[in-house]
Design an enzyme around this catalytic site. Sequence first.
Site, PDB file in Angstrom:
ATOM      1  N   SER A   5      77.402  64.536  43.849  1.00 13.72           N
ATOM      2  CA  SER A   5      76.707  65.554  44.628  1.00 13.72           C
ATOM      3  C   SER A   5      75.604  64.878  45.422  1.00 13.72           C
ATOM      4  O   SER A   5      74.998  63.905  44.958  1.00 13.72           O
ATOM      5  CB  SER A   5      76.115  66.591  43.674  1.00 13.72           C
ATOM      6  OG  SER A   5      75.023  67.241  44.285  1.00 13.72           O
ATOM      7  N   LYS A  40      75.701  64.958  38.675  1.00 16.81           N
ATOM      8  CA  LYS A  40      77.009  65.588  38.841  1.00 16.81           C
ATOM      9  C   LYS A  40      78.143  64.596  39.088  1.00 16.81           C
ATOM     10  O   LYS A  40      77.995  63.620  39.814  1.00 16.81           O
ATOM     11  CB  LYS A  40      76.983  66.587  40.010  1.00 16.81           C
ATOM     12  CG  LYS A  40      76.081  67.755  39.793  1.00 16.81           C
ATOM     13  CD  LYS A  40      76.746  68.975  39.171  1.00 16.81           C
ATOM     14  CE  LYS A  40      77.907  69.523  39.877  1.00 16.81           C
ATOM     15  NZ  LYS A  40      77.658  70.650  40.730  1.00 16.81           N
TER      16      LYS A  40
END
Length: 467
Positions: free
Chosen positions: A277, A283
């Site tokens: 991300s 992430k």
Amino acid sequence: MAQLWGGRFTKETDKLVYDFNASITFDKKLFEQDIEGSIAHVVMLEKQGVLSLDEKDAIVKGLTQIRKDVEEGKLAVSEEYEDIHSFVEAVLTERIGEAGKKLHTGRSRNDQVALDMKLYVRGEVVTVAEKLQNLLEIILSVMEGSLTTYMPGFTHLQKAQPTTLAHHMGAYFEMFKRDVLRLHDIYKRMNYCPLGSGAFAGTTYPLDRSYTASLMGFEGPTLNSMDSVADRDYIIEFLSALSTVMMHLSRFSEEIIIWNSNEYKFVEIDDAFSTGSSIMPQKKNPDIAELVRGKTGRVYGALVSILTTMKGLPLAYNKDMQEDKEVTFDAIETVKNCLELFAGMLSTMRFNAKIMEESAMKGFTNATDAADYLVNRNVPFRDAHGIIGRLVLYCIEKNTSIDALSLEELKAISPVFEADIYEAVSLKTCVDKRLTIGAPGEEAMKEVIRINKGFLSQFWTKESEKF
Ligand code: ARG
């Protein structure tokens, strides 16, 4: 603006009309097929005495050279022409002179484009089937290594009964196996040659349609020249099969996305097949699986598009049918990409056997087997169902599982329980007792793997590439 017609016209085509009508920007993809079809056509014309040997030789040589030049980048397909057929014929005539103008003898662009598209789709049916085979092999190897990897099976996305990873993977094997078989069916049904149908009513030349068909590996010629130029069923069948492939890939992707989540952690997608991300450093996203799921709509769209284009068309050829190409090309490329990426993601994915097994132990997936235990000791099934229901409630209140209860606690709910209950509701027993063919029991799964290995080798030896 370069086109094959114009004799009966007194005005130049309007530029907008020309551009709207032209198809070269996309039908140039059919270049190879157009050359192949033209060579078969002139070889047949010479055999039938319509062209002289010299003319045939000059045309075949010219076409072969054009193919080579385009392949080697020495000749670019010019978008000045209306379509790929006009381009090939114009370059040929420019290069070999008068003989080039005889290429189109006994042929219309209607049967020509019907052939080109059929050759293209036929080749892609084989390519997609090969990619499916590759995926099937990966799935089968995961199955072989996970016969005793216990995991929960779900209905309504609620843990239901214990199963194994091999069994779960085996469900996808069956889906993609049906997809392969569908492609085999389509290939057989579509493999008839439309060339020689002319505009729609055949031609007055003594064409040998069976000969042209055999030159291009077709089973034989199509049997109605009107249908031949108007038929796009094989594209619809292929897009329908591709839609089903995507539906299967999408369901598989959805499960991988769920399994890869922090809440499940059943699998870990390899770094090479994940993305990060831009804002949240922690992430690692399952973008490939999401994209495969997302691209499914686009392939369905192609199917609906062609069905809609074809639905009101009177016989025989209509220009509407030019619309068959862009969406079909796009759908085929999409499916091939998805199959390749999905195979890469699956073959590098790690399965977290320990977490799967712990999850299977937690969710009362052995409740059915606990009820069966009572039934085998003469408790009527409906009563057993009620007893185990109360047992599950008791466990939920105590935040524990059936197999973690003491024998006294179990007996307090039903005196029928004995010490052998623990063995009876272990994951291994629950799975291994399911031995009917198709069930997750180890011996049943081994038999299924044996059958499916046979399937792969029967259809996919390299020598028998022909369907
Ligand atoms: N570009 C046309 C197509 O894709 C080729 C056939 C044209 N035939 C005709 N009669 N205009 O369908």
